[in-house]
Design an enzyme around this catalytic site. Sequence first.
Site, PDB file in Angstrom:
ATOM      1  N   SER A 172       0.666  -1.179  -0.077  1.00 28.59           N
ATOM      2  CA  SER A 172       0.137   0.109   0.122  1.00 28.59           C
ATOM      3  C   SER A 172       0.960   1.166   0.002  1.00 28.59           C
ATOM      4  O   SER A 172       0.424   2.235  -0.495  1.00 28.59           O
ATOM      5  CB  SER A 172      -0.918   0.017   1.128  1.00 28.59           C
ATOM      6  N   ASP A 178      -3.355   6.130  11.966  1.00 32.42           N
ATOM      7  CA  ASP A 178      -2.589   5.447  11.166  1.00 32.42           C
ATOM      8  C   ASP A 178      -1.253   6.275  10.973  1.00 32.42           C
ATOM      9  O   ASP A 178      -1.121   7.249  10.582  1.00 32.42           O
ATOM     10  CB  ASP A 178      -3.256   5.484   9.704  1.00 32.42           C
ATOM     11  N   HIS A 216       1.126   5.188   6.725  1.00 33.78           N
ATOM     12  CA  HIS A 216       0.932   5.459   5.380  1.00 33.78           C
ATOM     13  C   HIS A 216       1.021   6.950   5.490  1.00 33.78           C
ATOM     14  O   HIS A 216       1.305   7.659   6.420  1.00 33.78           O
ATOM     15  CB  HIS A 216      -0.430   5.221   4.899  1.00 33.78           C
TER      16      HIS A 216
END
Length: 323
Positions: free
Chosen positions: A52, A299, A302
């Site tokens: 990702s 998060d 990312h």
Amino acid sequence: MSDQLACEKFGRQDLSFRNWRWQPHHCDIPRFNATALLEGLRNKRLMFVGDSLNRGMWVSMVCLVHSAVPPEFKAMHSNGSLNVFKATEYNASIEFYWAPLLVESNSDNPVSHRLPERIVRVQAIEKHARHWTDADILVFNTYLWWRSKSQMKVLWGSFENSDGIYKYVKRLRVYEMALKTWSDWLEVHVDRSKTQLFFVSMSPIHERADEWGGIKGENCYGETEQIFKEGYRGKGSDPRMMRVVENVLDDLKTRGVNVQMLNITQLSEYRKEAHPSIYRKQWEPLTEEKISNPKSYADCHHWCLPGVPDVWNELLYAYIFHQ
């Protein structure tokens, strides 16, 4: 734009993280020129392959170039693991292929890959690699998915047959075995006269605030400034894994295959404030307990877009056209 990375859309108010550029010592990064990139990609395929984080880099690259392409001359389509942005006027494509461990695994479904245990087929890559064969520029990464445990479950055999052999192997050794399979595939299948190859180094995480002088138990949630201590490196980065990559790339060079390491680690280490934190789409409804403790679902892996991956693509652009 992926809802996983669209921080402003999901409520982030402080947007100063967008305003930073990376200035290396002793040189200047060429200014990114979308039209020049597309002209350089005329009749070519630029493909990102990995997890990702590489998907975020692909989204960034598409966002960087799409305004240079009139609406009637661009298209986007997805077919399972493969996502393709096409600039038809240039016959150029910018693609992403989901292969978080590069070799085959039970996490290869691009949507449904959250599993209690990860299983890797370290000697199997063809299912993925057949999609990469004709690409002109390949940008690989694999790191984050190897970090979860000290050992990983390895399968010799196939997922379809019940007679496969399963064995737990130390993570670093499995990583080395998988990259050996990947490098052997490159040596046999890549057209060295036309293909440019890149490997993106590890993307740092910011899960422990005490590493940068913050409060123990906190993470990237609520951070609005970068780390200003030059040379900072958190414990979330594992240099041993990148040494494995360097050894594999050095070995490939002796076999006549040149893979350029795109070293994004140090510049990204400073950017504790540039993660989505809580400002992203949540794939599952949040419990009241989590809502009352935002850092528990922040998060810190990312990166918001626009943001840090745009800098990675500026470096990639420089390598592709200014070497």
